[in-house]
Design a protein around this motif. Structure first.
Motif, PDB file in Angstrom:
ATOM      1  N   ARG A 207       0.823  -1.215   0.000  1.00  0.00           N
ATOM      2  CA  ARG A 207       0.000   0.000   0.000  1.00  0.00           C
ATOM      3  C   ARG A 207       0.856   1.262   0.000  1.00  0.00           C
ATOM      4  NH1 ARG A 207      -3.906  -1.860  -2.156  1.00  0.00           N
ATOM      5  NH2 ARG A 207      -4.940   0.118  -1.772  1.00  0.00           N
ATOM      6  N   TYR A 208       1.815   1.340  -0.883  1.00  0.00           N
ATOM      7  CA  TYR A 208       2.687   2.505  -0.939  1.00  0.00           C
ATOM      8  C   TYR A 208       1.891   3.773  -1.264  1.00  0.00           C
ATOM      9  CZ  TYR A 208       6.777  -0.578  -0.939  1.00  0.00           C
ATOM     10  OH  TYR A 208       7.737  -1.499  -0.594  1.00  0.00           O
ATOM     11  N   ARG A 209       2.310   4.880  -0.649  1.00  0.00           N
ATOM     12  CA  ARG A 209       1.692   6.187  -0.928  1.00  0.00           C
ATOM     13  C   ARG A 209       2.247   6.797  -2.203  1.00  0.00           C
ATOM     14  NH1 ARG A 209       2.864   9.952   3.937  1.00  0.00           N
ATOM     15  NH2 ARG A 209       1.910  11.425   2.481  1.00  0.00           N
ATOM     16  N   ARG A 210       3.555   6.594  -2.411  1.00  0.00           N
ATOM     17  CA  ARG A 210       4.221   7.171  -3.568  1.00  0.00           C
ATOM     18  C   ARG A 210       5.298   6.228  -4.069  1.00  0.00           C
ATOM     19  NH1 ARG A 210       4.101  11.218   0.260  1.00  0.00           N
ATOM     20  NH2 ARG A 210       2.659  12.946  -0.176  1.00  0.00           N
ATOM     21  N   GLY A 223       2.439   9.932  -6.990  1.00  0.00           N
ATOM     22  CA  GLY A 223       1.537   9.588  -5.910  1.00  0.00           C
ATOM     23  C   GLY A 223       0.558   8.508  -6.343  1.00  0.00           C
ATOM     24  N   GLU A 226      -5.412   6.537  -2.631  1.00  0.00           N
ATOM     25  CA  GLU A 226      -5.885   5.601  -1.616  1.00  0.00           C
ATOM     26  C   GLU A 226      -6.846   4.610  -2.274  1.00  0.00           C
ATOM     27  OE1 GLU A 226      -8.259   5.628   2.683  1.00  0.00           O
ATOM     28  OE2 GLU A 226      -7.657   7.516   1.714  1.00  0.00           O
ATOM     29  N   HIS A 257      -2.100   8.834  -9.027  1.00  0.00           N
ATOM     30  CA  HIS A 257      -2.986   9.953  -8.696  1.00  0.00           C
ATOM     31  C   HIS A 257      -2.742  11.060  -9.713  1.00  0.00           C
ATOM     32  CE1 HIS A 257      -5.061  13.152  -6.631  1.00  0.00           C
ATOM     33  NE2 HIS A 257      -5.452  12.314  -5.668  1.00  0.00           N
ATOM     34  N   GLU A 260      -0.747  14.171  -8.463  1.00  0.00           N
ATOM     35  CA  GLU A 260       0.406  13.996  -7.581  1.00  0.00           C
ATOM     36  C   GLU A 260       1.606  13.401  -8.315  1.00  0.00           C
ATOM     37  OE1 GLU A 260      -0.759  11.871  -4.089  1.00  0.00           O
ATOM     38  OE2 GLU A 260      -2.385  13.268  -3.602  1.00  0.00           O
ATOM     39  N   GLU A 394       7.224   4.540  -1.032  1.00  0.00           N
ATOM     40  CA  GLU A 394       7.090   5.306   0.211  1.00  0.00           C
ATOM     41  C   GLU A 394       5.888   4.795   0.994  1.00  0.00           C
ATOM     42  OE1 GLU A 394       6.004   9.850   1.617  1.00  0.00           O
ATOM     43  OE2 GLU A 394       7.066   9.567  -0.289  1.00  0.00           O
ATOM     44  N   THR A 395       6.123   4.351   2.215  1.00  0.00           N
ATOM     45  CA  THR A 395       5.057   3.826   3.053  1.00  0.00           C
ATOM     46  C   THR A 395       4.264   4.972   3.683  1.00  0.00           C
ATOM     47  OG1 THR A 395       6.467   3.717   5.002  1.00  0.00           O
ATOM     48  CG2 THR A 395       6.440   1.781   3.556  1.00  0.00           C
ATOM     49  N   ALA A 396       3.205   4.617   4.415  1.00  0.00           N
ATOM     50  CA  ALA A 396       2.342   5.629   5.027  1.00  0.00           C
ATOM     51  C   ALA A 396       3.087   6.522   6.000  1.00  0.00           C
ATOM     52  CB  ALA A 396       1.170   4.944   5.732  1.00  0.00           C
TER      53      ALA A 396
END
Length: 412
Positions: A207-210, A223, A226, A257, A260, A394-396
């Motif tokens: 669940r990487y953010r970026r 990005g 979610e 995204h 992003e 990049e993680t949360a």
């Protein structure tokens, strides 16, 4: 010892019908083919009827006539492509049919055509295809793409060979990357798809953010919305038919995204687009949108793509492919995006796939946009991966973890 060409051809056609288009007994099949690929298209029709097809519709495309139209047709004609064909395609999909395209375009078909005429025709055709594309983009029907050599394509890949030698060499590569030479091609495909699914499952669990990309000419942050979903190879219709959209395939992919994306990305392979070749290009993104671009070759078609609509200057897909994929290891450029995109990590300008977002296929355009999904008439993949590309996830909590190192997966 390799099987004979005839055996390989039969195997390949069988894989395309059964695994690619996933044809079911009593179903109808639409085959889109250029005239040079007619013998293989007819073999596919044979295999389809042997598998129980109710009807096979042949949809022939004459590339020479396409060029003549761009050269001579009135501009108003380019703005208004005939509706009968797209309406027929929509009706076929509405009735639950499967769709198959033999994808082997001439990468330089429209070289020399006035850029403004290309821009007009490309946008008009994309608008006309919106109804049909809904079935494809949402996986409402089984659909697939496969390739066979044509004179123009083979000459682009192997310019140093005669046509006969180039055709033979290209057939060899197509059979190889589609696992036709394996003793049990279907079993080989099953093992390959299982390996891709393991990569997909790993990325979905993270669940990487970026994603952060670093490579020659590339310093880019993307990005991920979610609820994004990584997909691999196979897709599934709402009624449970599992099909393979691209043959071959080496990627896992998801939705970026749309707002992003920041930084610069450099292409690593030529991009055939609308009968032209774009090469040596670079895109700079600010808050999701392309704010600067350059190209050593094909600047005008790149400009027309980016300016097609608001969404065509934003990303709709991010795909991960190891540098040591079977296609990349061949060491050749195919000038065919369906092959080259499976030789390198790639991104796509334009429309995002709703099925790469949780509950995305149940959302309308406004709901998708609010979640970060891009909407566009375009969806054009371009290759930016190489043996020098590093990617971090990049993680949360902001921790960076290696995903790719030197162009390959950083985890087993």
């Amino acid at each position: 010892m390799k099987p004979s060409f005839e055996v390989c051809l039969e195997r390949y056609a069988g894989l395309v019908i059964k695994i690619g288009a996933a044809l079911r007994k009593g179903q109808s099949l639409w085959i889109n083919s250029n005239l040079d690929s007619a013998p293989f298209a007819r073999l596919l029709a044979t295999k389809a009827y042997e598998a129980g097809a109710a009807h096979v519709q042949m949809d022939w495309v004459d590339e020479a006539s396409t060029r003549i139209r761009y050269e001579l047709a009135p501009e108003d004609s380019l703005r208004t492509p005939p509706e009968w064909r797209t309406k027929a395609m929509e009706a076929h999909m509405e009735a639950g049919g499967s769709f198959l395209q033999i994808y082997a375009p001439n990468p330089s078909l429209l070289k020399g055509i006035a850029p403004e005429r290309l821009a007009i025709g490309n946008k008009a055709q994309a608008e006309a295809m919106q109804g049909f594309r809904r079935y494809v983009n949402q996986n409402l029907n089984a659909w697939s793409m496969a390739s066979v050599p044509t004179p123009a394509w083979a000459a682009a890949v192997f310019p140093e060979l005669s046509w006969e030698e180039a055709e033979e060499a290209l057939w060899d590569r197509i059979f190889q990357v589609n696992r036709v030479y394996e003793e049990d091609p279907a079993a080989a495909w099953e093992a390959h798809l299982a390996a891709l699914n393991r990569r997909k499952d790993y990325m979905n669990a993270k669940r990487y953010r970026r994603l952060h990309y670093k490579g020659p000419g590339t310093d880019l942050t993307i990005g991920l919305p979610e609820g994004h979903i990584w997909k691999a190879a196979t897709s599934e219709t709402p009624d449970g038919i599992v099909f393979l959209p691209n043959m071959p395939t080496e990627e896992i992919f998801t939705m970026p995204h749309k707002d992003e994306v920041n930084g610069t990305v450099a292409s690593t392979l030529p991009l055939p687009y609308a009968g032209r070749v774009i090469d040596g290009f670079s895109l700079t993104f600010t808050d999701g949108a392309v704010t600067g671009f350059s190209a050593k070759e094909g600047y005008e078609p790149l400009k027309s793509l980016i300016e097609m609509d608001e969404g065509s200057r934003r990303l709709g897909e991010v795909a991960l492919v190891p540098h040591h994929s079977p296609i990349s290891n061949l060491g050749i450029t195919f000038y065919n995006t369906m092959f080259d995109e499976n030789a390198a990590c790639h991104l796509a300008l334009g429309n995002a796939y709703a099925f790469t977002l949780e509950n995305g296929t149940a959302m309308n355009k406004d709901e998708l946009a609010s979640r970060g999904a891009n909407t566009s008439l375009a969806h054009v993949d371009f290759m930016m991966g190489s043996g020098e590309l590093d990617i971090d996830g990049e993680t949360a909590d902001g921790t960076l973890e290696p995903v790719f190192r030197k162009g390959n997966w950083a985890f087993s």
